[in-house]
Design a protein around this motif. Structure first.
Motif, PDB file in Angstrom:
ATOM      1  N   MET A 130      45.719  30.294  40.849  1.00  0.00           N
ATOM      2  CA  MET A 130      45.409  30.927  40.103  1.00  0.00           C
ATOM      3  C   MET A 130      44.657  31.730  39.800  1.00  0.00           C
ATOM      4  N   ARG A 131      43.441  30.695  39.688  1.00  0.00           N
ATOM      5  CA  ARG A 131      42.163  30.689  39.816  1.00  0.00           C
ATOM      6  C   ARG A 131      41.688  31.803  40.603  1.00  0.00           C
ATOM      7  N   ARG A 132      41.904  31.705  41.474  1.00  0.00           N
ATOM      8  CA  ARG A 132      40.421  32.433  42.718  1.00  0.00           C
ATOM      9  C   ARG A 132      42.242  33.438  43.416  1.00  0.00           C
ATOM     10  N   ILE A 133      42.806  33.775  43.186  1.00  0.00           N
ATOM     11  CA  ILE A 133      43.335  34.576  44.037  1.00  0.00           C
ATOM     12  C   ILE A 133      44.257  35.682  43.264  1.00  0.00           C
ATOM     13  N   VAL A 134      45.296  35.503  42.411  1.00  0.00           N
ATOM     14  CA  VAL A 134      45.445  35.808  41.612  1.00  0.00           C
ATOM     15  C   VAL A 134      45.303  36.190  40.714  1.00  0.00           C
ATOM     16  N   LEU A 135      44.931  35.954  39.705  1.00  0.00           N
ATOM     17  CA  LEU A 135      44.157  36.352  38.111  1.00  0.00           C
ATOM     18  C   LEU A 135      43.174  37.911  38.480  1.00  0.00           C
ATOM     19  N   PRO A 136      42.212  37.385  39.888  1.00  0.00           N
ATOM     20  CA  PRO A 136      41.661  38.829  39.976  1.00  0.00           C
ATOM     21  C   PRO A 136      41.910  40.101  40.275  1.00  0.00           C
ATOM     22  N   GLN A 137      43.318  39.478  41.470  1.00  0.00           N
ATOM     23  CA  GLN A 137      43.720  41.019  41.530  1.00  0.00           C
ATOM     24  C   GLN A 137      45.136  41.449  39.822  1.00  0.00           C
ATOM     25  N   ALA A 138      45.326  40.310  39.206  1.00  0.00           N
ATOM     26  CA  ALA A 138      46.437  40.605  38.503  1.00  0.00           C
ATOM     27  C   ALA A 138      45.310  41.861  36.749  1.00  0.00           C
ATOM     28  N   PHE A 139      43.960  41.097  37.238  1.00  0.00           N
ATOM     29  CA  PHE A 139      43.277  41.348  36.216  1.00  0.00           C
ATOM     30  C   PHE A 139      42.746  43.073  36.683  1.00  0.00           C
ATOM     31  N   ARG A 140      42.132  42.733  38.388  1.00  0.00           N
ATOM     32  CA  ARG A 140      42.368  44.644  37.941  1.00  0.00           C
ATOM     33  C   ARG A 140      43.395  45.594  38.088  1.00  0.00           C
ATOM     34  N   ARG A 141      44.896  45.200  37.748  1.00  0.00           N
ATOM     35  CA  ARG A 141      46.017  45.908  37.933  1.00  0.00           C
ATOM     36  C   ARG A 141      45.837  46.283  36.266  1.00  0.00           C
ATOM     37  N   ALA A 142      44.897  44.596  35.302  1.00  0.00           N
ATOM     38  CA  ALA A 142      45.788  45.163  34.193  1.00  0.00           C
ATOM     39  C   ALA A 142      44.605  45.768  33.439  1.00  0.00           C
ATOM     40  N   LEU A 143      43.454  46.568  33.970  1.00  0.00           N
ATOM     41  CA  LEU A 143      42.397  47.016  33.008  1.00  0.00           C
ATOM     42  C   LEU A 143      42.847  48.278  33.021  1.00  0.00           C
ATOM     43  N   PRO A 144      43.429  49.022  32.861  1.00  0.00           N
ATOM     44  CA  PRO A 144      43.685  50.339  32.886  1.00  0.00           C
ATOM     45  C   PRO A 144      44.370  50.010  31.417  1.00  0.00           C
ATOM     46  N   PRO A 145      45.625  49.610  31.761  1.00  0.00           N
ATOM     47  CA  PRO A 145      46.216  49.150  30.132  1.00  0.00           C
ATOM     48  C   PRO A 145      45.237  48.422  28.792  1.00  0.00           C
ATOM     49  N   LEU A 146      44.788  46.904  29.660  1.00  0.00           N
ATOM     50  CA  LEU A 146      43.626  47.384  28.435  1.00  0.00           C
ATOM     51  C   LEU A 146      42.687  47.568  27.823  1.00  0.00           C
ATOM     52  N   GLY A 147      41.740  48.305  28.610  1.00  0.00           N
ATOM     53  CA  GLY A 147      41.038  48.984  28.249  1.00  0.00           C
ATOM     54  C   GLY A 147      42.378  50.386  26.854  1.00  0.00           C
ATOM     55  N   ASN A 148      43.676  50.302  27.401  1.00  0.00           N
ATOM     56  CA  ASN A 148      44.656  51.490  25.884  1.00  0.00           C
ATOM     57  C   ASN A 148      44.381  50.803  25.438  1.00  0.00           C
ATOM     58  N   GLN A 149      43.705  49.643  24.947  1.00  0.00           N
ATOM     59  CA  GLN A 149      45.090  48.470  24.228  1.00  0.00           C
ATOM     60  C   GLN A 149      43.579  48.466  23.421  1.00  0.00           C
ATOM     61  N   PHE A 150      42.588  48.510  24.282  1.00  0.00           N
ATOM     62  CA  PHE A 150      41.107  47.793  23.337  1.00  0.00           C
ATOM     63  C   PHE A 150      41.282  49.511  22.472  1.00  0.00           C
ATOM     64  N   ILE A 151      41.249  50.659  23.399  1.00  0.00           N
ATOM     65  CA  ILE A 151      41.415  51.575  21.558  1.00  0.00           C
ATOM     66  C   ILE A 151      42.026  51.746  20.656  1.00  0.00           C
ATOM     67  N   ILE A 152      42.666  50.933  21.187  1.00  0.00           N
ATOM     68  CA  ILE A 152      43.857  51.032  20.099  1.00  0.00           C
ATOM     69  C   ILE A 152      43.872  50.128  18.954  1.00  0.00           C
ATOM     70  N   ALA A 153      43.023  49.318  19.020  1.00  0.00           N
ATOM     71  CA  ALA A 153      42.304  48.287  18.161  1.00  0.00           C
ATOM     72  C   ALA A 153      41.457  48.839  17.494  1.00  0.00           C
TER      73      ALA A 153
END
Length: 215
Positions: A130-153
């Protein structure tokens, strides 16, 4: 003309408010990322009781206004001698954590299951895969919505004015009240929010480009 002269005369006060707004947003979102990641793991754990706990948390956050959550944290934590600043930070983190949990859950579940199986077949533990394979890819995909959430915050942090925090919105309403001119100060504070949103958007875009280089 009054707008520009007032803008120039009050920039130091607004910059102090902007600094507080920035601190409230950044610290609360950083904490919210850990909260979100924790509840995302509960959601995908396939252990019924943990899924129920995560669902209940997300249901409570979605079903109650943010201002109510901030007030609960403020009056609850200040009675424990925790400052108003940290009460607001925890309120914002609690709120944003639920939305970030759903962002991470979706991103993790979007990764092909074959990647997890490949990691396990190489002898890696579940956590390591999870730490070395899945999470790095998941974080890349989550980055755009995370950016939107940051602006909402960032924009939600204006609710801190209701408990006396002298952040951007509070500066504008206080100066507007003192000078009997709300419109000018509200237009000025809108400019400061736009500048912050623009800077955050550029930072997120830069990180996205840096992370896409490795794809």
């Amino acid at each position: 003309m009054n707008f520009f002269s007032t803008f120039a005369d009050t920039y130091d006060i607004f910059l102090k408010g902007m600094k507080l707004t920035f601190e409230l947003t950044v610290i609360s979102v950083l904490i919210a990322i850990f909260i979100g990641l924790f509840f995302a793991f509960l959601k995908i754990s396939r252990i019924r009781i943990l899924e129920i706990i995560a669902d209940l948390y997300i249901f409570v956050v979605r079903g109650t206004p943010l201002i109510v959550q901030i007030f609960v944290f403020y009056f609850g934590l200040t009675s424990l001698n925790i400052s108003g600043f940290w009460s607001v930070v925890m309120g914002l983190a609690f709120h944003n954590g639920a939305y970030i949990a759903e962002i991470f859950r979706g991103a993790i579940q979007s990764i092909d299951k074959g990647q997890m199986e490949a990691g396990r077949s190489l002898g890696m533990s579940l956590g390591l895969t999870m730490r070395r394979i899945v999470l790095p890819q998941a974080f890349r995909r989550a980055l755009p919505p995370l950016g939107n959430q940051f602006i909402i915050a960032l924009k939600d942090s204006s609710l801190a004015s209701f408990i006396g925090m002298y952040e951007l919105f509070s500066v504008a309403t206080t100066l507007g009240s003192n000078n009997f001119d709300y419109m000018t100060y509200l237009l000025i504070v809108a400019v400061y929010y736009l500048v912050l949103v623009f800077v955050f958007s550029m930072v997120v875009s830069f990180i996205e480009k840096k992370m896409s280089v490795g794809d």
